[in-house]
Design a protein around this motif. Structure first.
Motif, PDB file in Angstrom:
ATOM      1  N   ASN A 167      73.701 -24.534  -0.287  1.00  0.00           N
ATOM      2  CA  ASN A 167      73.894 -24.898  -1.689  1.00  0.00           C
ATOM      3  C   ASN A 167      75.199 -25.652  -1.911  1.00  0.00           C
ATOM      4  O   ASN A 167      75.254 -26.576  -2.725  1.00  0.00           O
ATOM      5  N   THR A 218      74.495 -29.255  -0.290  1.00  0.00           N
ATOM      6  CA  THR A 218      73.630 -30.163  -1.043  1.00  0.00           C
ATOM      7  C   THR A 218      74.222 -30.548  -2.387  1.00  0.00           C
ATOM      8  O   THR A 218      73.969 -31.643  -2.879  1.00  0.00           O
ATOM      9  N   SER A 219      75.034 -29.662  -2.981  1.00  0.00           N
ATOM     10  CA  SER A 219      75.637 -29.985  -4.273  1.00  0.00           C
ATOM     11  C   SER A 219      76.974 -30.704  -4.124  1.00  0.00           C
ATOM     12  O   SER A 219      77.414 -31.385  -5.049  1.00  0.00           O
ATOM     13  N   TYR A 244      80.004 -23.066  -4.303  1.00  0.00           N
ATOM     14  CA  TYR A 244      78.832 -22.266  -4.652  1.00  0.00           C
ATOM     15  C   TYR A 244      79.281 -20.816  -4.644  1.00  0.00           C
ATOM     16  O   TYR A 244      79.835 -20.333  -3.653  1.00  0.00           O
ATOM     17  N   LYS A 303      68.219 -17.170  -7.063  1.00  0.00           N
ATOM     18  CA  LYS A 303      68.065 -17.889  -5.797  1.00  0.00           C
ATOM     19  C   LYS A 303      68.186 -16.972  -4.584  1.00  0.00           C
ATOM     20  O   LYS A 303      67.628 -17.259  -3.539  1.00  0.00           O
ATOM     21  N   GLN A 304      68.965 -15.892  -4.708  1.00  0.00           N
ATOM     22  CA  GLN A 304      69.326 -15.116  -3.520  1.00  0.00           C
ATOM     23  C   GLN A 304      68.749 -13.699  -3.454  1.00  0.00           C
ATOM     24  O   GLN A 304      68.782 -13.084  -2.395  1.00  0.00           O
TER      25      GLN A 304
END
Length: 168
Positions: A85, A88-89, A93, A103-104
């Motif tokens: 994360n 990609t961002s 995170y 998400k987790q």
């Protein structure tokens, strides 16, 4: 977003930079372990990592506090990666309580290995986001801006170190 969904023009450069670093160099690994340990201790977390995010897995060329199968494997499938994360961002995170995070919550690292908190920042070398410098813990935790600054200082040191170990 999955690493394979990133801008296709960025992926070859990212993998070229990764391939250019000897992540198995014992001195490099020792130095990455030391940074992971220092950050974990400064943030009061039992685990500190230097994670490199690949297409289907993440690997830990530097770590502190890993035990059991995570220490033995020194990585996870990409689907279990918190660090993906940050990659990609391109931004920090943070997961204060993974058991309540959409998400987790179903992540095996949460359900089996009992990871509850995570904070990670991107590691950037030559403009390519290669992975994340992060800490994990067994208890929920609100990370502060000062905590993220500490992670960023470690990530900057890691980036400089990886650059120094590039073969080109």
């Amino acid at each position: 977003m999955h690493p394979r969904d990133q801008d296709p023009t960025a992926i070859p450069h990212r993998y070229a930079v990764l391939a250019d670093i000897d992540l198995d160099d014992p001195e490099l690994r020792h130095r990455l372990d030391a940074i992971a340990e220092r950050t974990a201790q400064r943030l009061g977390q039992p685990i500190g990592l230097v994670s490199m995010v690949l297409n289907t897995a993440q690997v830990f060329p530097g770590s502190y506090g890993l035990q059991g199968w995570l220490a033995e494997m020194a990585g996870t499938p990409i689907e279990w990666s918190f660090c993906v994360n940050a990659v990609t961002s391109g931004a920090p995170y943070v997961v204060p309580d993974a058991t309540t995070d959409i998400k987790q919550a179903d992540n095996p690292l949460v359900t089996i290995d009992r990871v509850r908190s995570y904070a990670g920042v991107p590691i950037i070398v030559d403009g390519a986001i290669l992975g994340a410098h992060c800490v994990l813990g067994p208890d929920p935790r609100a990370f502060t801006p000062a905590d993220l600054d500490e992670l960023r200082r470690g990530a900057d040191e890691i980036s400089a170190l990886l650059q120094a170990y590039r073969s080109r």
